[in-house]
Design an enzyme around this catalytic site. Structure first.
Site, short mmCIF file in Angstrom:
data_model
loop_
_atom_site.label_atom_id
_atom_site.label_comp_id
_atom_site.label_asym_id
_atom_site.label_seq_id
_atom_site.Cartn_x
_atom_site.Cartn_y
_atom_site.Cartn_z
CG ASP A 188 33.06 19.41 24.38
OD1 ASP A 188 32.83 19.17 25.42
OD2 ASP A 188 34.03 19.87 23.89
CG HIS A 193 30.44 24.37 25.19
ND1 HIS A 193 30.72 25.15 24.66
CD2 HIS A 193 31.20 23.38 25.55
CE1 HIS A 193 32.35 25.30 24.76
NE2 HIS A 193 32.43 23.84 25.10
CB ILE A 208 30.96 29.84 24.45
CG1 ILE A 208 31.59 28.63 25.22
CG2 ILE A 208 31.00 31.03 25.40
CD1 ILE A 208 33.11 29.07 25.39
N GLY A 211 34.38 25.00 20.53
CA GLY A 211 35.18 25.48 19.61
C GLY A 211 35.59 24.55 18.34
#
Length: 285
Positions: A188, A193, A208, A211
């Site tokens: 990802d 991120h 962040i 998920g």
């Protein structure tokens, strides 16, 4: 605006993906395994002489990429959010091998003008060598810009409700400041991120955690607390994302034993008193 007929009938090509033991170890490192080098129960996920795959690695295999960004879908994909994630496990994921991802749209729910829409997807992860389904990945995307798309009116699936009592157990994990930079190597590459400027543009104070990294860490807690680190016992795990986590924070997973091998769970960030994953349900044999 989302084109209902086009998206419901979207044709996905099979996705063939080969991965190695190195990829399996890297995925485990991305979930924070090995944080305590003296924890021998975690070494099976990191050392090649006893290696087993973390079951949730199946969710990062066989994906179709950013298909929602295709103009033919009509989806305002930049306004999409990862709402729910689940995994049903039928066989242990091999440490290395080649799998086929078979993706499909299973439902669209229109919440109404200005309220967004829900897009439900499934992906079978198939062992190329045997033809066996290893796992089925389920996910729901919340499409904030596609309410009023004209999908048939229907009720939303009822989420699992955890018991209204104190949890029976909990499991806390520290995340490393560079956790997202490690996890992104499992596929990802979204810059929110990793790049502070891109994260800020998306409305976050800093990059962040992915998920699916949070999801994998929750599975790490469930495997430790309810399966005695035996990955073959985990058969299903899913729930709803409710807030992002930041690298460096503590993730605490609260777990309720509901009997019959079913465990409800939530994940929270104690430092912020914030629930980041809710309505969780895991099934263990």
């Amino acid at each position: 605006m989302l084109d209902y007929d086009t998206v419901m009938n979207w044709s996905f090509e099979d996705i063939r993906q080969t991965y190695t033991a190195r990829d399996t170890i890297l995925y485990a490192l991305g979930l924070g395994y090995g944080h305590d080098p003296m924890d021998e129960g975690e070494l099976q996920f990191l050392l090649e002489d006893r290696l087993v795959a973390v079951p949730t690695m199946a969710v990062v295999l066989g994906g179709p990429g950013q298909w929602m960004a295709d103009p033919r879908t009509g989806i305002e994909w930049v306004k999409s959010l990862h709402g729910e994630q689940g995994l049903k496990i039928f066989k242990p994921l091999p440490v290395s091998g080649t799998v086929i991802g078979k993706n499909r749209v299973v439902d669209i729910i229109d919440k109404g003008e200005g309220r967004g829409a829900l897009l439900m997807l499934e992906r079978d992860i198939v062992d190329e060598g045997t033809g066996d389904i290893i796992a089925t990945r389920t996910s729901t995307s919340f499409l904030r810009g596609d309410g009023g798309c004209g999908a048939p009116a229907k009720a939303q699936p009822v989420p699992h409700a955890v018991p209204d009592r104190a949890p029976d157990m909990n499991h806390s994990m520290n995340t490393r400041p560079e956790a997202a930079l490690i996890y992104r190597l499992s596929g990802d590459w979204n810059p929110i991120h990793a790049d502070p400027a891109k994260a800020a543009k998306a409305g976050f104070e800093r990059p962040i955690l992915h998920g699916l990294c949070t999801y994998g860490m929750i599975a790490r807690a469930i495997i430790a607390e309810t399966c005695g680190q035996d990955v073959s016992r985990l058969k299903e795990i899913g729930g709803r994302f409710s807030a992002p986590a930041y690298p460096g924070e503590t993730i605490q997973v609260d777990i309720w034993d509901e009997g019959g091998g079913s465990f409800g769970f939530e994940a929270r960030i104690p430092e912020r008193n914030t629930v980041i994953f809710k309505n969780g349900l895991a099934k263990v044999n």
